[in-house]
Motif scaffolding. Structure first.
Motif, PDB file in Angstrom:
ATOM      1  N   ALA A  26       0.786  -1.226   0.000  1.00 31.09           N
ATOM      2  CA  ALA A  26       0.000   0.000   0.000  1.00 31.09           C
ATOM      3  C   ALA A  26       0.819   1.276   0.000  1.00 31.09           C
ATOM      4  N   ASP A  27       2.115   1.180   0.250  1.00 35.05           N
ATOM      5  CA  ASP A  27       2.918   2.392   0.347  1.00 35.05           C
ATOM      6  C   ASP A  27       4.230   2.197  -0.409  1.00 35.05           C
ATOM      7  N   HIS A  28       4.957   3.280  -0.580  1.00 37.18           N
ATOM      8  CA  HIS A  28       6.246   3.228  -1.262  1.00 37.18           C
ATOM      9  C   HIS A  28       7.296   2.657  -0.316  1.00 37.18           C
ATOM     10  N   LYS A  29       8.175   1.827  -0.809  1.00 40.24           N
ATOM     11  CA  LYS A  29       9.300   1.285  -0.042  1.00 40.24           C
ATOM     12  C   LYS A  29       8.872   0.592   1.259  1.00 40.24           C
ATOM     13  N   VAL A  30       8.087  -0.447   1.154  1.00 37.56           N
ATOM     14  CA  VAL A  30       7.654  -1.224   2.315  1.00 37.56           C
ATOM     15  C   VAL A  30       8.679  -2.330   2.566  1.00 37.56           C
ATOM     16  N   LEU A  31       9.093  -2.440   3.820  1.00 34.96           N
ATOM     17  CA  LEU A  31      10.119  -3.409   4.192  1.00 34.96           C
ATOM     18  C   LEU A  31       9.522  -4.752   4.585  1.00 34.96           C
ATOM     19  N   VAL A  32      10.140  -5.815   4.101  1.00 35.33           N
ATOM     20  CA  VAL A  32       9.798  -7.174   4.524  1.00 35.33           C
ATOM     21  C   VAL A  32      10.868  -7.553   5.539  1.00 35.33           C
ATOM     22  N   ARG A  33      10.440  -8.036   6.692  1.00 41.23           N
ATOM     23  CA  ARG A  33      11.375  -8.355   7.771  1.00 41.23           C
ATOM     24  C   ARG A  33      11.412  -9.855   8.024  1.00 41.23           C
ATOM     25  N   LYS A  34      12.485 -10.300   8.662  1.00 40.11           N
ATOM     26  CA  LYS A  34      12.665 -11.727   8.938  1.00 40.11           C
ATOM     27  C   LYS A  34      11.801 -12.196  10.099  1.00 40.11           C
TER      28      LYS A  34
END
Length: 116
Positions: A26-34
């Motif tokens: 839904a947003d710019h530059k969304v982080l996927v975390r471990k």
């Protein structure tokens, strides 16, 4: 709601539980975390409108101001599994608030809008 009542600084926007299924970033530059935490190591970064599959809602609440919601366990296109904060996901048919905000700001610039 029980969790929201426990917010010390105010919970901001409560983000609903995310059921398994297809979503969009839904947003710019969304982080996927471990792991499901803002302190967890970053696996990758996703761009707005990237399709993503939610495997499960972790029911782990965290405040990332101004949002208060849970982390979703997600599967990426390449098969990797990670965690995305639920406030940064948009279900198909859900309003694209980021696009609306960007268009409103563009209109304000074009029309000489000044905040009071």
């Amino acid at each position: 709601m029980k969790e929201k009542a426990q917010c010390e600084k105010g919970c901001g926007h409560l983000v609903p539980y995310r059921i398994p299924g297809s979503y969009f970033v839904a947003d710019h530059k969304v982080l996927v975390r471990k792991e499901p935490s803002i302190k967890s190591e970053i696996s990758t970064e996703l761009k707005k409108d990237t399709p993503i599959e939610v495997i499960a809602d972790t029911e782990i609440y965290e405040e990332i101001f101004p949002h208060y919601g849970t982390w979703a366990r997600v599967r990426l296109d390449d098969g990797r599994v990670g965690f995305v904060y639920g406030a940064f996901l948009r279900a198909p048919g859900e309003i694209d608030v980021v696009a609306i905000r960007e268009k409103a700001n563009e209109w304000k610039k074009m029309n000489g809008w000044r905040e009071k």
